[in-house]
Design a protein around this motif. Structure first.
Motif, PDB file in Angstrom:
ATOM      1  N   VAL A 180       0.979  -0.994  -0.440  1.00  0.00           N
ATOM      2  CA  VAL A 180       0.198  -0.212   0.035  1.00  0.00           C
ATOM      3  C   VAL A 180       0.677   0.866   0.086  1.00  0.00           C
ATOM      4  CG1 VAL A 180      -1.482   1.043   1.250  1.00  0.00           C
ATOM      5  CG2 VAL A 180      -2.269  -1.054   0.870  1.00  0.00           C
ATOM      6  N   GLN A 181       2.003   0.982   1.109  1.00  0.00           N
ATOM      7  CA  GLN A 181       2.940   2.739   0.970  1.00  0.00           C
ATOM      8  C   GLN A 181       3.513   2.337  -0.296  1.00  0.00           C
ATOM      9  OE1 GLN A 181       5.450   1.347   4.065  1.00  0.00           O
ATOM     10  NE2 GLN A 181       3.930   2.491   6.053  1.00  0.00           N
ATOM     11  N   ALA A 182       4.363   1.467  -1.064  1.00  0.00           N
ATOM     12  CA  ALA A 182       4.929   1.473  -2.459  1.00  0.00           C
ATOM     13  C   ALA A 182       3.951   1.517  -3.513  1.00  0.00           C
ATOM     14  CB  ALA A 182       5.255  -0.162  -2.473  1.00  0.00           C
ATOM     15  N   MET A 183       2.280   1.386  -3.819  1.00  0.00           N
ATOM     16  CA  MET A 183       1.970   1.912  -4.195  1.00  0.00           C
ATOM     17  C   MET A 183       1.426   3.508  -4.140  1.00  0.00           C
ATOM     18  SD  MET A 183       1.052  -0.364  -6.166  1.00  0.00           S
ATOM     19  CE  MET A 183      -0.069  -0.107  -7.254  1.00  0.00           C
ATOM     20  N   LYS A 184       1.450   3.979  -2.941  1.00  0.00           N
ATOM     21  CA  LYS A 184       0.635   4.918  -3.103  1.00  0.00           C
ATOM     22  C   LYS A 184       2.062   6.320  -3.748  1.00  0.00           C
ATOM     23  CE  LYS A 184      -1.712   5.234   0.926  1.00  0.00           C
ATOM     24  NZ  LYS A 184      -1.682   5.273   2.276  1.00  0.00           N
ATOM     25  N   ARG A 185       3.477   6.039  -3.871  1.00  0.00           N
ATOM     26  CA  ARG A 185       4.314   6.218  -4.832  1.00  0.00           C
ATOM     27  C   ARG A 185       4.830   6.527  -5.579  1.00  0.00           C
ATOM     28  NH1 ARG A 185       5.020   5.510   1.015  1.00  0.00           N
ATOM     29  NH2 ARG A 185       6.088   6.888   2.094  1.00  0.00           N
ATOM     30  N   TRP A 186       4.481   5.269  -6.223  1.00  0.00           N
ATOM     31  CA  TRP A 186       4.864   4.570  -7.903  1.00  0.00           C
ATOM     32  C   TRP A 186       3.538   3.707  -8.413  1.00  0.00           C
ATOM     33  CZ3 TRP A 186       9.117   1.009  -9.512  1.00  0.00           C
ATOM     34  CH2 TRP A 186       9.479   1.027 -10.803  1.00  0.00           C
ATOM     35  N   PRO A 187       2.462   4.415  -8.011  1.00  0.00           N
ATOM     36  CA  PRO A 187       1.903   3.458  -9.217  1.00  0.00           C
ATOM     37  C   PRO A 187       1.780   2.816 -10.173  1.00  0.00           C
ATOM     38  CG  PRO A 187       0.842   5.602  -8.759  1.00  0.00           C
ATOM     39  CD  PRO A 187       1.510   5.686  -8.228  1.00  0.00           C
ATOM     40  N   THR A 188       1.982   2.981 -10.955  1.00  0.00           N
ATOM     41  CA  THR A 188       2.453   2.902 -12.074  1.00  0.00           C
ATOM     42  C   THR A 188       3.201   1.224 -12.346  1.00  0.00           C
ATOM     43  OG1 THR A 188       3.772   4.101 -13.196  1.00  0.00           O
ATOM     44  CG2 THR A 188       1.632   4.789 -12.780  1.00  0.00           C
ATOM     45  N   GLY A 189       4.129   1.058 -10.690  1.00  0.00           N
ATOM     46  CA  GLY A 189       5.316   0.545 -10.834  1.00  0.00           C
ATOM     47  C   GLY A 189       5.137  -1.205 -11.146  1.00  0.00           C
ATOM     48  N   LEU A 190       5.532  -1.987 -10.962  1.00  0.00           N
ATOM     49  CA  LEU A 190       5.276  -3.384 -11.152  1.00  0.00           C
ATOM     50  C   LEU A 190       5.805  -3.893  -9.874  1.00  0.00           C
ATOM     51  CD1 LEU A 190       5.003  -6.190 -12.397  1.00  0.00           C
ATOM     52  CD2 LEU A 190       6.754  -6.069 -14.062  1.00  0.00           C
ATOM     53  N   TYR A 191       5.003  -4.852  -9.658  1.00  0.00           N
ATOM     54  CA  TYR A 191       5.998  -5.139  -8.128  1.00  0.00           C
ATOM     55  C   TYR A 191       5.451  -7.102  -8.463  1.00  0.00           C
ATOM     56  CZ  TYR A 191       5.210  -0.606  -6.421  1.00  0.00           C
ATOM     57  OH  TYR A 191       5.237   0.094  -6.240  1.00  0.00           O
ATOM     58  N   ALA A 192       6.123  -7.380  -8.602  1.00  0.00           N
ATOM     59  CA  ALA A 192       6.060  -8.868  -7.788  1.00  0.00           C
ATOM     60  C   ALA A 192       6.191  -9.282  -6.208  1.00  0.00           C
ATOM     61  CB  ALA A 192       7.430  -9.725  -8.396  1.00  0.00           C
ATOM     62  N   LEU A 193       5.533  -9.939  -5.428  1.00  0.00           N
ATOM     63  CA  LEU A 193       5.230  -9.877  -4.119  1.00  0.00           C
ATOM     64  C   LEU A 193       5.421 -11.649  -3.750  1.00  0.00           C
ATOM     65  CD1 LEU A 193       3.926  -7.298  -3.917  1.00  0.00           C
ATOM     66  CD2 LEU A 193       2.450  -7.776  -2.189  1.00  0.00           C
ATOM     67  N   TRP A 194       6.742 -12.278  -2.966  1.00  0.00           N
ATOM     68  CA  TRP A 194       6.826 -13.755  -2.481  1.00  0.00           C
ATOM     69  C   TRP A 194       6.020 -13.916  -1.808  1.00  0.00           C
ATOM     70  CZ3 TRP A 194       8.922 -17.194   0.469  1.00  0.00           C
ATOM     71  CH2 TRP A 194       9.571 -18.187   0.087  1.00  0.00           C
ATOM     72  N   TYR A 195       5.396 -15.556  -1.548  1.00  0.00           N
ATOM     73  CA  TYR A 195       5.385 -16.313  -0.372  1.00  0.00           C
ATOM     74  C   TYR A 195       5.383 -17.444  -0.509  1.00  0.00           C
ATOM     75  CZ  TYR A 195       0.820 -15.853  -2.934  1.00  0.00           C
ATOM     76  OH  TYR A 195       0.367 -15.965  -4.130  1.00  0.00           O
TER      77      TYR A 195
END
Length: 280
Positions: A180-195
């Motif tokens: 959520v914090q990252a998307m506020k700063r860079w909404p057009t970025g590509l994010y990969a969340l591993w789990y």
């Protein structure tokens, strides 16, 4: 702070994550504009499979060793295998690339890497490894703090990999808040969340929580190396991808079943789902 990835390097979860990472980076390279790559929990960058730590667990034998021995790997695995071969020019299997090394070897001269690592010894090794590469910045800090401090990057496009060790019980919630914090700063970025995947119910809840955030198109790519739902062992792993590149879903749709079959037991499986579908 106690987690050391050297014990787990090259295991099935690494192969899943790194094969997908290499594929994503190749998709980003289809455009000429430079991209930024950020790694939240970078480790030491590359690993010696003959080290005391790797030999103690032998987990790589159920991961990268199986992939290297498999016949007719899919085309989508080629970027990852290329990096592994470059680290092992004699044709053997001694060295395994972490995500920073994969990004470094696949990135172009104009692309840039920001690597976060909190463990002081691992950060020192990481900094020494990339000291001569001006494209790479190494940051001794918590990955979630790095997301807040380093985004948005000067480049207008790129990838943020968030792959914590899951040593704490509330890691899914920490990851959600970090996103959520990252998307506020860079909404057009590509994010990969591993789990990691132990009990499926926890993953389904995580996906449902993400679906409530109002995210752009979001894809989940999971594999299970065994059936059952035992919460006390690692049964699989997954990636959530926010803003995935065009046609990446098709490529992952071919890669994920092969990885599950190659790395898993007879009842292994994979799942590729849109958590948030692309708006028409």
């Amino acid at each position: 702070m106690n987690y050391r990835h050297a014990y787990h390097a090259g295991n099935f979860a690494d192969v899943h994550k790194h094969a997908a990472l290499a594929l994503i980076l190749e998709h980003l390279k289809r455009k000429d504009a430079p991209f930024a790559y950020m790694d939240s929990h970078a480790g030491i960058g590359a690993y010696d499979l003959a080290s005391v730590q790797a030999e103690k667990t032998g987990e790589w034998q159920g991961g990268i060793a199986k992939v290297m021995a498999a016949a007719n790997p899919p085309e989508e695995l080629a970027p990852f295998l290329d990096v592994v071969h470059r680290l092992n020019p004699d044709g053997g299997l001694r060295h395994y690339p972490g995500s920073p090394m994969i990004a470094d070897l696949l990135a172009r001269p104009a692309d840039r890497l920001a690597l976060c690592e909190l463990h002081p010894e691992d950060c020192a090794q990481l900094r020494a490894r990339f000291a001569a590469d001006r494209r790479v910045g190494v940051h001794h800090r918590d990955g979630y703090d790095g997301v807040k401090a380093l985004l948005p990057p000067p480049e207008r496009r790129g990838l943020v990999l968030i792959d914590p060790p899951f040593e704490v019980r509330d890691e899914f919630e920490r990851m959600r808040k970090g996103l959520v914090q990252a998307m506020k700063r860079w909404p057009t970025g590509l994010y990969a969340l591993w789990y990691p995947i132990k009990a499926r119910a926890a993953i389904d809840r995580f996906h449902a929580d993400l679906a409530m955030l109002g995210l752009p198109k979001t894809l989940a790519a999971d594999i299970w190396i065994r059936g059952g739902d035992a919460p006390d062992r690692l049964n699989g792993c997954g990636l959530v991808l926010i803003n995935p590149p065009w046609k990446l879903d098709e490529a992952l749709g071919r890669l994920m079943p092969w990885l599950a079959t190659t790395l898993g037991e007879a009842d292994a499986s994979s799942r590729l789902d849109w958590i948030v579908a692309e708006k028409s």
